[in-house]
Design a protein around this motif. Structure first.
Motif, PDB file in Angstrom:
ATOM      1  N   LEU A 113      43.459  28.433  70.021  1.00  0.00           N
ATOM      2  CA  LEU A 113      44.267  29.373  70.285  1.00  0.00           C
ATOM      3  C   LEU A 113      44.258  30.787  69.633  1.00  0.00           C
ATOM      4  O   LEU A 113      44.325  31.562  70.070  1.00  0.00           O
ATOM      5  CB  LEU A 113      45.681  28.891  70.302  1.00  0.00           C
ATOM      6  CG  LEU A 113      46.400  28.905  68.986  1.00  0.00           C
ATOM      7  CD1 LEU A 113      48.092  28.582  69.023  1.00  0.00           C
ATOM      8  CD2 LEU A 113      45.855  27.452  68.428  1.00  0.00           C
ATOM      9  N   ALA A 117      41.267  33.130  71.868  1.00  0.00           N
ATOM     10  CA  ALA A 117      42.571  33.518  72.644  1.00  0.00           C
ATOM     11  C   ALA A 117      42.540  33.980  73.904  1.00  0.00           C
ATOM     12  O   ALA A 117      43.621  33.731  74.803  1.00  0.00           O
ATOM     13  CB  ALA A 117      43.156  34.644  71.583  1.00  0.00           C
ATOM     14  N   ASN A 118      41.553  34.791  74.279  1.00  0.00           N
ATOM     15  CA  ASN A 118      41.843  35.211  75.742  1.00  0.00           C
ATOM     16  C   ASN A 118      41.853  34.087  76.749  1.00  0.00           C
ATOM     17  O   ASN A 118      42.395  33.816  77.509  1.00  0.00           O
ATOM     18  CB  ASN A 118      40.613  36.398  75.998  1.00  0.00           C
ATOM     19  CG  ASN A 118      41.278  37.772  75.300  1.00  0.00           C
ATOM     20  OD1 ASN A 118      42.142  37.976  74.805  1.00  0.00           O
ATOM     21  ND2 ASN A 118      40.099  38.593  75.115  1.00  0.00           N
ATOM     22  N   PHE A 120      41.996  30.792  76.146  1.00  0.00           N
ATOM     23  CA  PHE A 120      43.027  29.802  76.018  1.00  0.00           C
ATOM     24  C   PHE A 120      44.492  30.469  76.653  1.00  0.00           C
ATOM     25  O   PHE A 120      44.881  29.704  77.427  1.00  0.00           O
ATOM     26  CB  PHE A 120      43.573  29.891  74.401  1.00  0.00           C
ATOM     27  CG  PHE A 120      44.709  28.944  74.070  1.00  0.00           C
ATOM     28  CD1 PHE A 120      44.248  27.515  73.896  1.00  0.00           C
ATOM     29  CD2 PHE A 120      45.840  29.405  74.039  1.00  0.00           C
ATOM     30  CE1 PHE A 120      45.370  26.696  73.475  1.00  0.00           C
ATOM     31  CE2 PHE A 120      46.875  28.528  73.632  1.00  0.00           C
ATOM     32  CZ  PHE A 120      46.502  27.189  73.378  1.00  0.00           C
ATOM     33  N   ASN A 121      44.688  31.764  76.402  1.00  0.00           N
ATOM     34  CA  ASN A 121      45.988  32.409  77.154  1.00  0.00           C
ATOM     35  C   ASN A 121      45.819  32.225  78.671  1.00  0.00           C
ATOM     36  O   ASN A 121      46.750  31.836  79.387  1.00  0.00           O
ATOM     37  CB  ASN A 121      46.315  33.728  76.399  1.00  0.00           C
ATOM     38  CG  ASN A 121      46.717  33.610  74.955  1.00  0.00           C
ATOM     39  OD1 ASN A 121      47.184  32.719  74.589  1.00  0.00           O
ATOM     40  ND2 ASN A 121      46.630  34.837  74.537  1.00  0.00           N
ATOM     41  N   ARG A 122      44.581  32.730  79.253  1.00  0.00           N
ATOM     42  CA  ARG A 122      44.491  32.609  80.515  1.00  0.00           C
ATOM     43  C   ARG A 122      44.595  31.244  81.217  1.00  0.00           C
ATOM     44  O   ARG A 122      45.278  31.035  81.938  1.00  0.00           O
ATOM     45  CB  ARG A 122      43.107  33.131  80.888  1.00  0.00           C
ATOM     46  CG  ARG A 122      42.652  33.500  82.260  1.00  0.00           C
ATOM     47  CD  ARG A 122      41.365  34.464  82.446  1.00  0.00           C
ATOM     48  NE  ARG A 122      40.271  33.978  81.675  1.00  0.00           N
ATOM     49  CZ  ARG A 122      39.829  34.377  80.515  1.00  0.00           C
ATOM     50  NH1 ARG A 122      40.353  35.590  80.212  1.00  0.00           N
ATOM     51  NH2 ARG A 122      38.902  34.108  79.748  1.00  0.00           N
ATOM     52  N   VAL A 124      46.288  28.495  79.675  1.00  0.00           N
ATOM     53  CA  VAL A 124      47.648  28.122  79.407  1.00  0.00           C
ATOM     54  C   VAL A 124      48.449  28.830  80.625  1.00  0.00           C
ATOM     55  O   VAL A 124      49.323  27.838  81.274  1.00  0.00           O
ATOM     56  CB  VAL A 124      47.882  28.188  78.154  1.00  0.00           C
ATOM     57  CG1 VAL A 124      49.510  28.036  77.971  1.00  0.00           C
ATOM     58  CG2 VAL A 124      47.172  27.478  77.093  1.00  0.00           C
ATOM     59  N   ASP A 125      48.322  29.872  80.858  1.00  0.00           N
ATOM     60  CA  ASP A 125      49.095  30.746  81.867  1.00  0.00           C
ATOM     61  C   ASP A 125      48.837  29.951  83.252  1.00  0.00           C
ATOM     62  O   ASP A 125      49.606  29.785  83.891  1.00  0.00           O
ATOM     63  CB  ASP A 125      48.945  32.322  81.755  1.00  0.00           C
ATOM     64  CG  ASP A 125      49.598  32.744  82.777  1.00  0.00           C
ATOM     65  OD1 ASP A 125      50.741  32.830  82.545  1.00  0.00           O
ATOM     66  OD2 ASP A 125      49.045  33.608  83.635  1.00  0.00           O
TER      67      ASP A 125
END
Length: 142
Positions: A113, A117-118, A120-122, A124-125
């Motif tokens: 994460l 990060a990018n 991961f966040n995409r 998970v979102d």
């Protein structure tokens, strides 16, 4: 709870979850802090924070694998292929949660994460945004 995402998770603090060298490192640090906190010398607030974290790593969690089968919400189980948590342990978590997806990131360690990060966040979102679907039978071909 409608959905859950977990990353770098373990069920127990032993060599079935992490490699022996990681376990040895955590145990050594834990023993050092146990000794420090058994004495009367003053400790800083940072000492207390680190001690609590190391104690958690050394003693917790203790979750029977069968308990995972009680989770009814969809779960995204995430791990790195070079995570301190063994991929087989992550796979076991995934296999024992009825409505789980598995995402193992290649060329990644424990801090997916942060280091990814990018991506991961995409992902998970997307997991939280889209309806969970069970992939069965012929759908597995595509």
């Amino acid at each position: 709870m409608k959905k859950l995402v977990i990353t770098g998770a373990n069920l127990r603090p032993d060599s079935s979850a992490v490699s022996p060298d990681v376990l040895k490192r955590v145990t050594k640090t834990y023993n050092m802090f146990e000794k420090m906190f058994s004495g009367k010398e003053a400790k800083t607030s940072m000492d207390s924070i680190v001690y609590k974290y190391i104690k958690l790593l050394a003693e917790q969690p203790n979750i029977p694998v069968g308990e995972l089968q009680r989770i009814s919400a969809p779960v995204l189980v995430i791990g790195g292929d070079h995570d301190v948590i063994k991929p087989a342990h992550t796979l076991s978590i995934f296999e024992n949660i009825p409505n789980a997806y598995l995402w193992v990131l290649p060329n990644s360690g424990h801090a997916t994460l942060v280091t990814r990060a990018n991506e991961f966040n995409r992902s998970v979102d997307g997991f939280f945004t889209f309806k969970y679907r069970k992939i069965e039978d012929r759908e597995r071909d595509f």
